[in-house]
Design an enzyme around this catalytic site. Structure first.
Site, mmCIF file in Angstrom:
data_model
loop_
_atom_site.group_PDB
_atom_site.id
_atom_site.type_symbol
_atom_site.label_atom_id
_atom_site.label_comp_id
_atom_site.label_asym_id
_atom_site.label_seq_id
_atom_site.Cartn_x
_atom_site.Cartn_y
_atom_site.Cartn_z
ATOM 1 N N HIS A 271 39.322 0.298 97.921
ATOM 2 C CA HIS A 271 40.371 1.039 97.219
ATOM 3 C C HIS A 271 40.259 2.503 97.598
ATOM 4 O O HIS A 271 39.159 3.002 97.805
ATOM 5 C CB HIS A 271 40.215 0.876 95.700
ATOM 6 N N ASP A 325 43.211 -7.285 93.071
ATOM 7 C CA ASP A 325 43.810 -8.437 93.740
ATOM 8 C C ASP A 325 42.808 -9.525 94.081
ATOM 9 O O ASP A 325 43.187 -10.573 94.594
ATOM 10 C CB ASP A 325 44.528 -7.976 95.022
#
Ligand code: ACO
Length: 388
Positions: A271, A325
């Protein structure tokens, strides 16, 4: 070696690819604490919002309005949203026509665009009108996504039922069945934790688009287009595909070695902001275990955990950990939802965050207009076409 061109228009700020670290605006909507792995909406942790019992609607109210609603305010907000869920017949016809042959995110983007075409006040760009459109889209996107799932399976579209909560009705419009209480609770939680996330790619796309004072439908279409990509919301589909490709927990290590050798990124990890575990993945992990075991897909969860251990051992030192996710696909799959529908579910939730950000920025709007460092020629000699 190619000659290095002089760099023009460098500007006064440091240039980092992908606008890393760049500041776009001030906001009080959410805070992504990347170092400590925390996500805060308007001061409240997502854990508290998930456990608070107010549901997705409470979070949407909080994000858009700025305060937690009192009971009467929440009831009025829910009633307002429930009354806006229906979609016009031309949009149903459009979904029937395009959904069987394209990705559901394309269907969603096109349906939202068509809703704009059908709204005579599409071009009235005021906070009041944009709020009205935002409320309608928050209510209608679940209906569009539900209808899309039905049409793709050759089933008839189910109209919304205003007596249900948004997440229950969404599940009902997708599956034709009443979700059991735990499934309804988890879908609601999924919508809460996907509702908003700082200046992510889709939010930024939507805000950049809106900053030209175009209509909100166009801005939301930009957000949907960005969310679809595999580096952003599309990673939830890609992650489940990875688990399915691995197939057997025993082959996870072999798969990871091959991926590493090809310098392939492992979907569902990493991320831009988090250097710790994504708090949303922390919430989802035990739920993925529970749902996979319940659905008889425990091997997918086992693969996920093996892959997590391998990636974290190898890349955790670089701040690479599972993101939101990573586990969501295992849960949606166990709910019987098609893989292509995972990213649209993300959009069902994120419309609240896109709307809140746009509405916050609009009263003191300034066009987004960054610059690039020019590294091309400055004095090229023009050569007539026949002499090139
Ligand atoms: N697998 C393996 N290595 C990774 C991964 C990954 N998933 N993510 C980052 N890295 C490595 C990169 O190879 C790079 O290594 P290097 O420094 O040796 O070159 C380093 O970590 C930094 O990676 P970047 O791609 O520069 O990080 P960036 O901040 O640009 O990207 C992103 C963030 C796009 C999320 C990236 O981590 C990624 O592609 N992840 C996979 C896709 C994914 O899961 N996306 C969903 C994100 S959450 C969301 O949007 C809802």
């Amino acid at each position: 070696m190619a000659e290095e061109k002089p760099r023009q228009f460098v500007g006064s700020t440091e240039f980092k690819k992908g606008l890393e670290g760049a500041i776009t605006n001030e906001s009080s909507i959410s805070y992504v604490d990347g170092a400590n792995g925390k996500l805060i909406y308007r001061g409240y942790s997502i854990d508290d919002l998930c456990q608070g019992g107010g549901g997705y609607e409470e979070t949407a109210y909080l994000l858009i309005d700025g305060e937690l609603p009192k009971r009467a305010q929440l009831e009025a907000f829910k009633k307002d949203l429930a009354g806006r869920r229906a979609i016009p017949q031309p949009v149903k016809d459009l979904i029937t026509q395009i959904a069987p042959n394209t990705h559901p995110m394309n269907t969603l983007r096109t349906a939202v665009s068509m809703l704009g075409c059908l709204n005579p006040k599409e071009f009235e760009v005021t906070v009041e009108n944009d709020l009205d459109i935002a409320m309608s889209l928050t209510a209608q996107i679940p209906t569009i996504v539900g209808a899309t799932q039905r049409v793709r399976r050759g089933e008839s579209i189910i109209d919304p039922d205003p007596s249900r909560s948004l997440s229950e009705d969404f599940m009902h419009m997708m599956t034709g069945k009443d979700p059991d209480p735990r499934t309804a609770e988890v879908m609601d939680m999924a919508l809460i934790i996907h509702a908003e996330h700082g200046m992510n790619a889709s939010t930024f796309s939507a805000m950049v688009t809106n900053s030209s004072l175009t209509d909100l439908y166009s801005s939301i279409c930009a957000g949907i287009g960005s969310l679809k990509g595999p580096l952003h919301g599309g990673a939830n589909e890609a992650t489940l595909k990875t688990f399915t490709e691995i197939g057997d927990p025993a082959t996870t290590e072999e798969w990871f070695s091959a991926a590493k050798a090809k310098k392939q990124k492992v979907m569902g990890f990493g991320h831009r902001v988090y250097r710790a575990y994504d708090p949303r993945a922390v919430i989802f992990d035990p739920v993925a275990k529970e749902f996979a075991e319940r659905a008889g897909t425990g091997h997918l969860y086992e693969i996920a955990k093996k892959l997590e251990a391998l990636v974290v051992a190898d890349l955790g030192g670089k701040g690479i950990f599972p993101n939101v996710d990573f586990f969501s696909g295992v849960i949606y799959n166990a709910m019987g939802i098609d893989t292509d529908m995972f990213t649209p579910i993300f959009a069902v939730a994120r419309i609240a965050g896109w709307s809140a950000r746009i509405l916050e920025y609009l009263p003191d709007n300034r066009l987004f207009r960054p610059r690039a460092v020019y590294v091309g020629d400055l004095e090229a000699q023009y050569v007539p076409i026949d002499e090139r």
